[in-house]
Design a protein around this motif. Structure first.
Motif, PDB file in Angstrom:
ATOM      1  N   ILE A   1      -5.396  -0.716  -3.021  1.00  0.00           N
ATOM      2  CA  ILE A   1      -4.389  -0.962  -4.067  1.00  0.00           C
ATOM      3  C   ILE A   1      -5.064  -1.217  -5.410  1.00  0.00           C
ATOM      4  CG2 ILE A   1      -2.719  -2.677  -4.889  1.00  0.00           C
ATOM      5  CD1 ILE A   1      -1.768  -2.893  -1.956  1.00  0.00           C
ATOM      6  N   PHE A   2      -6.048  -2.091  -5.438  1.00  0.00           N
ATOM      7  CA  PHE A   2      -6.706  -2.423  -6.702  1.00  0.00           C
ATOM      8  C   PHE A   2      -7.517  -1.232  -7.234  1.00  0.00           C
ATOM      9  CE2 PHE A   2      -6.431  -6.911  -4.999  1.00  0.00           C
ATOM     10  CZ  PHE A   2      -5.348  -7.239  -5.808  1.00  0.00           C
ATOM     11  N   ARG A   3      -8.075  -0.435  -6.335  1.00  0.00           N
ATOM     12  CA  ARG A   3      -8.804   0.758  -6.770  1.00  0.00           C
ATOM     13  C   ARG A   3      -7.847   1.773  -7.406  1.00  0.00           C
ATOM     14  NH1 ARG A   3      -9.342   5.203  -4.003  1.00  0.00           N
ATOM     15  NH2 ARG A   3      -8.811   4.146  -2.041  1.00  0.00           N
TER      16      ARG A   3
ATOM     17  N   LEU B   1       2.917  -3.958 -13.557  1.00  0.00           N
ATOM     18  CA  LEU B   1       3.826  -4.774 -12.756  1.00  0.00           C
ATOM     19  C   LEU B   1       3.447  -4.716 -11.280  1.00  0.00           C
ATOM     20  CD1 LEU B   1       6.388  -6.521 -12.805  1.00  0.00           C
ATOM     21  CD2 LEU B   1       7.711  -4.422 -12.464  1.00  0.00           C
ATOM     22  N   ASP B   2       3.142  -3.491 -10.793  1.00  0.00           N
ATOM     23  CA  ASP B   2       2.724  -3.353  -9.396  1.00  0.00           C
ATOM     24  C   ASP B   2       1.439  -4.128  -9.125  1.00  0.00           C
ATOM     25  OD1 ASP B   2       4.828  -1.788  -8.655  1.00  0.00           O
ATOM     26  OD2 ASP B   2       3.825   0.103  -9.086  1.00  0.00           O
ATOM     27  N   LYS B   3       0.494  -4.036 -10.058  1.00  0.00           N
ATOM     28  CA  LYS B   3      -0.782  -4.732  -9.882  1.00  0.00           C
ATOM     29  C   LYS B   3      -0.578  -6.244  -9.925  1.00  0.00           C
ATOM     30  CE  LYS B   3      -5.502  -4.944 -11.608  1.00  0.00           C
ATOM     31  NZ  LYS B   3      -6.455  -4.482 -12.646  1.00  0.00           N
ATOM     32  N   ARG B   4       0.310  -6.712 -10.822  1.00  0.00           N
ATOM     33  CA  ARG B   4       0.558  -8.150 -10.946  1.00  0.00           C
ATOM     34  C   ARG B   4       1.190  -8.693  -9.669  1.00  0.00           C
ATOM     35  NH1 ARG B   4       4.068  -8.141 -14.985  1.00  0.00           N
ATOM     36  NH2 ARG B   4       2.472  -7.407 -16.421  1.00  0.00           N
ATOM     37  N   TYR B   5       2.172  -7.954  -9.131  1.00  0.00           N
ATOM     38  CA  TYR B   5       2.819  -8.405  -7.901  1.00  0.00           C
ATOM     39  C   TYR B   5       1.848  -8.366  -6.728  1.00  0.00           C
ATOM     40  CZ  TYR B   5       6.537  -9.083  -4.496  1.00  0.00           C
ATOM     41  OH  TYR B   5       7.329  -9.585  -3.501  1.00  0.00           O
ATOM     42  N   ALA B   6       0.996  -7.329  -6.701  1.00  0.00           N
ATOM     43  CA  ALA B   6      -0.027  -7.257  -5.648  1.00  0.00           C
ATOM     44  C   ALA B   6      -1.000  -8.424  -5.752  1.00  0.00           C
ATOM     45  CB  ALA B   6      -0.780  -5.926  -5.738  1.00  0.00           C
ATOM     46  N   MET B   7      -1.291  -8.863  -6.985  1.00  0.00           N
ATOM     47  CA  MET B   7      -2.198  -9.996  -7.182  1.00  0.00           C
ATOM     48  C   MET B   7      -1.602 -11.276  -6.619  1.00  0.00           C
ATOM     49  SD  MET B   7      -5.207  -9.623  -8.326  1.00  0.00           S
ATOM     50  CE  MET B   7      -5.478 -11.345  -8.715  1.00  0.00           C
TER      51      MET B   7
ATOM     52  N   VAL C   1      -5.793  -6.101   5.896  1.00  0.00           N
ATOM     53  CA  VAL C   1      -5.636  -6.720   4.572  1.00  0.00           C
ATOM     54  C   VAL C   1      -6.746  -6.269   3.627  1.00  0.00           C
ATOM     55  CG1 VAL C   1      -5.795  -8.928   3.361  1.00  0.00           C
ATOM     56  CG2 VAL C   1      -4.312  -8.714   5.357  1.00  0.00           C
ATOM     57  N   CYS C   2      -7.977  -6.271   4.111  1.00  0.00           N
ATOM     58  CA  CYS C   2      -9.118  -5.867   3.257  1.00  0.00           C
ATOM     59  C   CYS C   2      -8.987  -4.411   2.809  1.00  0.00           C
ATOM     60  CB  CYS C   2     -10.434  -6.063   4.006  1.00  0.00           C
ATOM     61  SG  CYS C   2     -10.860  -7.790   4.294  1.00  0.00           S
ATOM     62  N   PHE C   3      -8.611  -3.525   3.742  1.00  0.00           N
ATOM     63  CA  PHE C   3      -8.487  -2.105   3.399  1.00  0.00           C
ATOM     64  C   PHE C   3      -7.346  -1.858   2.415  1.00  0.00           C
ATOM     65  CE2 PHE C   3      -6.281   1.920   4.226  1.00  0.00           C
ATOM     66  CZ  PHE C   3      -7.264   2.815   3.846  1.00  0.00           C
TER      67      PHE C   3
ATOM     68  N   TYR D   1       0.841  -1.209   0.000  1.00  0.00           N
ATOM     69  CA  TYR D   1       0.000   0.000   0.000  1.00  0.00           C
ATOM     70  C   TYR D   1       0.873   1.256   0.000  1.00  0.00           C
ATOM     71  CZ  TYR D   1      -3.372   3.467   1.645  1.00  0.00           C
ATOM     72  OH  TYR D   1      -4.155   4.585   1.779  1.00  0.00           O
ATOM     73  N   ILE D   2       1.924   1.243   0.831  1.00  0.00           N
ATOM     74  CA  ILE D   2       2.841   2.387   0.877  1.00  0.00           C
ATOM     75  C   ILE D   2       3.586   2.531  -0.447  1.00  0.00           C
ATOM     76  CG2 ILE D   2       4.889   3.329   2.011  1.00  0.00           C
ATOM     77  CD1 ILE D   2       3.969   1.936   4.574  1.00  0.00           C
ATOM     78  N   ALA D   3       3.999   1.388  -1.034  1.00  0.00           N
ATOM     79  CA  ALA D   3       4.754   1.428  -2.291  1.00  0.00           C
ATOM     80  C   ALA D   3       3.934   2.032  -3.423  1.00  0.00           C
ATOM     81  CB  ALA D   3       5.198   0.019  -2.662  1.00  0.00           C
ATOM     82  N   ILE D   4       2.632   1.818  -3.418  1.00  0.00           N
ATOM     83  CA  ILE D   4       1.791   2.305  -4.514  1.00  0.00           C
ATOM     84  C   ILE D   4       1.256   3.711  -4.238  1.00  0.00           C
ATOM     85  CG2 ILE D   4      -0.443   1.900  -5.662  1.00  0.00           C
ATOM     86  CD1 ILE D   4       0.203  -1.058  -5.619  1.00  0.00           C
ATOM     87  N   THR D   5       0.944   4.009  -2.979  1.00  0.00           N
ATOM     88  CA  THR D   5       0.384   5.338  -2.667  1.00  0.00           C
ATOM     89  C   THR D   5       1.476   6.392  -2.477  1.00  0.00           C
ATOM     90  OG1 THR D   5       0.314   4.744  -0.309  1.00  0.00           O
ATOM     91  CG2 THR D   5      -1.692   4.395  -1.621  1.00  0.00           C
TER      92      THR D   5
END
Length: 349
Positions: free
Chosen positions: A215-217, A248-254, A208-210, A129-133
């Motif tokens: 991240i996906f949003r 790439l970020d979304k794939r790794y988050a998945m 985890v839910c938040f 979350y920190i890496a993406i925001t």
């Protein structure tokens, strides 16, 4: 006199949670032994492979989440080693040990180790979350020193939160119910169960839910903006890089989300039964055994999902097997002047 003889008969009589598969020749519960030994072998071997791959594939260390994943691997490996205790007990190799103390220590250790896995998954979600925001300040916020402190706090918190069970306040789990004393004399306490849910299960699940929801949003919004730019102004080199980085970020988050999802899917029946049994609404020995060992099987599923989902991990796994079965092949981890796994140098000799 009659009561003492009945106690002897009760202690010598077979105690099988599932009520099936008792072998009179081996004097043991074959079904329970088979399930526990099978899971023990899978957990130990799977997590040993994960640990060796991380040592053999330096590129996996580029993500800070690899530190938490390795922490989970070590915790899950210790879960597998701890599962040897009920196996040996069912095979009558632990007759000299005090059953009550063995039960308490085993349940406490497994509870702490699984708490480490749950807290590590929550920390992984916060890290992503920190890496993406905050991508520009991420390197200053998440430092190696802070990572080590965070991992140390995870172990300390997990060790402390289950400690009250040693002083007679509740039962932290059903992992030791293959011991007669554990299953019949050690009861759960609604207060302690609420304490564990409030300080461990609920915070980890909500975190985890938040974080993954956010991240996906954010990734969806980022992809939509880039698509709109491409539609208006056509493809540009800058936007291609942004799009690739976002994907790439979304794939790794998945990948991490799959590991987390499987963890909670396997643990949810156990948590539900734990709450129902603590409230006095439902109690069944077969249900406690099945939900408990279904949850423990997650210790193997973590490494399985990670190996199937992460291409870099698969490359490291291929390198590991190549180094084991093709000693003459030059590998990055086995080249001259580089420190590699011990088997590389043994093969080179």
């Amino acid at each position: 006199m009659n009561s003492s003889s009945s106690d002897v008969n009760q202690s010598s009589s077979p105690f099988c949670l599932l009520g099936l598969g008792y072998s009179y020749n081996l004097n043991t519960c074959m079904l329970e032994v088979s399930v526990i030994l099978f899971l023990t072998i899978l957990i130990i071997s799977g997590n040993l492979v994960v640990i060796f791959v991380f040592h053999c594939a330096p590129l996996l260390h580029h993500h800070t989440t690899s530190h938490f994943i390795q922490t989970m691997a070590y915790a899950d490996l210790l879960v597998g080693v701890s599962c040897l205790v009920p196996s040996l007990s069912l095979l009558h190799y632990l007759k000299g040990l005090d059953e009550e103390l063995t039960c308490k220590v085993f349940v406490y250790l497994v509870s702490v180790l699984k708490s480490v896995s749950m807290a590590s998954l929550a920390c992984i979600s916060v890290d992503r979350y920190i890496a993406i925001t905050r991508p520009f300040s991420y390197a200053t916020l998440v430092t190696p020193c802070r990572l080590r402190v965070c991992i140390g706090l995870i172990w300390l918190y997990s060790a402390l939160i289950f400690l009250p069970s040693f002083f007679g306040w509740g039962k932290p789990g059903y992992h030791g119910d293959i011991f007669r004393w554990c299953a019949t004399s050690w009861q759960t306490d609604p207060g302690f169960s609420s304490f564990i849910v409030a300080l461990l299960y609920a915070p980890a699940t909500l975190t985890v839910c938040f974080t993954y929801g956010s991240i996906f949003r954010i990734c969806r919004q980022h992809t939509r903006k880039i698509t709109q730019r491409l539609t208006r102004f056509g493809p540009q080199g800058n936007e291609r890089g942004e799009r690739g980085e976002g994907c790439l970020d979304k794939r790794y988050a998945m990948v991490l989300f799959r590991i987390t999802s499987v963890f909670y899917v396997l643990w949810m029946p156990y948590i539900v039964y734990f709450l129902l049994e603590s409230a006095g609404l439902y109690r069944h020995l077969v249900a406690s055994f099945l939900t408990t060992w279904l949850a423990i099987s997650n210790s193997f599923c973590n490494c399985l999902i990670y190996s199937l989902s992460n291409s870099m991990f698969r490359k490291g796994l291929g390198r590991l097997f190549t180094s084991l079965f093709s000693p003459c092949l030059e590998l990055d981890c086995c080249t001259e002047g580089k420190k590699g796994p011990f088997w590389c140098h043994v093969w080179r000799l």
